[in-house]
Scaffold this active site. Sequence first.
Site, short mmCIF file in Angstrom:
data_model
loop_
_atom_site.label_atom_id
_atom_site.label_comp_id
_atom_site.label_asym_id
_atom_site.label_seq_id
_atom_site.Cartn_x
_atom_site.Cartn_y
_atom_site.Cartn_z
CD GLU A 166 -2.75 -1.33 2.46
OE1 GLU A 166 -2.82 -0.36 3.23
OE2 GLU A 166 -3.39 -2.38 2.64
CG ASN A 207 -0.75 -7.04 -1.17
OD1 ASN A 207 -1.40 -7.62 -2.03
ND2 ASN A 207 -1.20 -6.89 0.07
CG HIS A 243 -9.91 -5.72 1.11
ND1 HIS A 243 -10.09 -6.87 1.87
CD2 HIS A 243 -8.61 -5.37 1.28
CE1 HIS A 243 -8.96 -7.20 2.46
NE2 HIS A 243 -8.04 -6.32 2.11
CD GLU A 271 -4.64 -7.83 2.04
OE1 GLU A 271 -5.52 -7.11 2.56
OE2 GLU A 271 -3.43 -7.54 2.06
CG ASP A 273 -12.59 -8.94 2.33
OD1 ASP A 273 -12.00 -8.88 3.42
OD2 ASP A 273 -12.59 -8.00 1.50
O1 G3I Z 1 -3.14 -7.75 19.11
C1 G3I Z 1 -3.83 -6.63 19.68
C2 G3I Z 1 -4.43 -7.03 21.03
O2 G3I Z 1 -3.37 -7.31 21.95
C3 G3I Z 1 -5.27 -5.87 21.56
O3 G3I Z 1 -5.88 -6.25 22.79
C4 G3I Z 1 -6.34 -5.53 20.51
C5 G3I Z 1 -7.24 -4.42 20.95
O4 G3I Z 1 -6.54 -3.21 20.80
O5 G3I Z 1 -5.70 -5.14 19.28
C6 G3I Z 1 -4.95 -6.22 18.75
O6 G3I Z 1 -4.33 -5.81 17.55
C7 G3I Z 1 -5.25 -5.67 16.48
C8 G3I Z 1 -4.80 -6.60 15.34
O7 G3I Z 1 -5.64 -6.44 14.18
C9 G3I Z 1 -4.86 -8.07 15.76
O8 G3I Z 1 -6.19 -8.41 16.03
C10 G3I Z 1 -5.19 -4.22 15.97
O9 G3I Z 1 -5.72 -3.40 16.99
C11 G3I Z 1 -6.00 -4.10 14.71
O10 G3I Z 1 -5.82 -2.80 14.15
C12 G3I Z 1 -5.52 -5.10 13.66
O11 G3I Z 1 -6.36 -4.99 12.53
C13 G3I Z 1 -5.82 -5.62 11.36
C14 G3I Z 1 -5.56 -4.54 10.32
O12 G3I Z 1 -5.07 -5.15 9.12
C15 G3I Z 1 -4.53 -3.56 10.80
O13 G3I Z 1 -4.51 -2.49 9.94
C16 G3I Z 1 -6.84 -6.61 10.82
O14 G3I Z 1 -6.99 -7.72 11.72
C17 G3I Z 1 -6.38 -7.15 9.46
O15 G3I Z 1 -7.40 -7.93 8.86
C18 G3I Z 1 -6.06 -6.00 8.52
O16 G3I Z 1 -5.55 -6.54 7.35
C19 G3I Z 1 -5.14 -5.56 6.38
C20 G3I Z 1 -3.94 -6.11 5.65
O17 G3I Z 1 -2.91 -6.40 6.56
C21 G3I Z 1 -3.48 -5.15 4.57
N1 G3I Z 1 -4.58 -4.86 3.64
C22 G3I Z 1 -5.77 -4.31 4.31
C23 G3I Z 1 -6.27 -5.30 5.36
C24 G3I Z 1 -7.53 -4.78 6.02
O18 G3I Z 1 -7.25 -3.60 6.71
#
Ligand code: G3I
Length: 343
Positions: A166, A207, A243, A271, A273
């Site tokens: 990105e 990507n 997406h 990715e 969905d």
């Molecule tokens: O691991 C912490 C946990 O310890 C904490 O308690 C919790 C609450 O704050 O947060 C947890 O981390 C989260 C992480 O996912 C794991 O669940 C982050 O806050 C959260 O922001 C993160 O979101 C991920 C996101 O990327 C981050 O930008 C999504 O799961 C994931 O599906 C998403 O995937 C991205 C790709 O990497 C890149 N392309 C876009 C796609 C969707 O945004």
Amino acid sequence: MTHGSSRRRAPRRTRTAITVAAAGALAAAAALAFSPTAQAADTLGGAAAQSGRYFGAAVAPHLGEADYESTLNREFSSVVAENAMKWDATEPSPNQFSFSGGDELVAYAKEHGKSVRGHTLVWHAQQPGWVQGLTGDALRQAMRNHITKVAGHYTGQIDSWDVVNEAFEWDGSRRQSNLQKQLGDGWIEDAFRTAKAADPKAKLCYNDYGTDGINAKSDAIYRMVKDFRARGVPIDCVGFQSHLASNSDLGTYRQNLQRFADLGVHVQITELDVGGSGTAQANVYRQVTQACVAVARCNGITVWGVTDKYSWRAQETPLLFNDSYQKKEAYGAVLAALNSAAS
Ligand code: G3I
């Protein structure tokens, strides 16, 4: 008495009817023997493998949940860590690495004969706090060290790495991230060259999202990839996150994949969905799958999760299995499109 004279011959029209029926039966048998459905696979990974492709899923830490693990085991031939291999997870403190999450996934994949995508070495998001404050050459060295240590740790175990994620805006300009501002345009090439040195075997991918057709953003990425290929910058693959929504316009989706493939790189749906439900959702999944299998260098599709239950956009029920791990209409559309490619 000759052998034939002892039996009464059936009237001509009966003989004709028997001949026609026999011909029909033979034709049906032949059709069945050679029709795609004869080899039709009944899992996504198995169906994709028929045309030499993988069908994968992003994996979150739910392998202890029976239905999650059984669905992943059965249906998918490739896995990618949804979050466990990102910079914040693997290097929470400077030069202090934590590979446990990624190691667990790689071990699972090896045990179950699945390939692994690496996601992602360098991204403006999910950087640990200590990176965000770095400037100039300190950031450059931190980026190079991160790539070297993480790609080096998994060397030989990753089929494709999302080296850079990105880096472009919708209008085709560079995203003004800390990486772009501090390191200038050359940071993406630098990242790819560093990754190649750390893992010479992995396919190195750029990507991004919003590249689901020919537009200003995909044009800019196309120009970058064309330039990289011309100058021998090690890039092997472009990832299209895809997406999408049930009303997404995929009018130039396949042409876009094809033009990148014509540069000599693999293209991968990384990715996928699709927000929505029912037939509209299934149609979008079908179009994406048909586009990939129509492009020889499209070597695989990854959906961004196993079940709606844990999707980052769960409210939109975007995946192929619902909260109870039942197959949705979109599942059947994807399976049919993969099987039709097998013929
Ligand atoms: O691991 C912490 C946990 O310890 C904490 O308690 C919790 C609450 O704050 O947060 C947890 O981390 C989260 C992480 O996912 C794991 O669940 C982050 O806050 C959260 O922001 C993160 O979101 C991920 C996101 O990327 C981050 O930008 C999504 O799961 C994931 O599906 C998403 O995937 C991205 C790709 O990497 C890149 N392309 C876009 C796609 C969707 O945004």
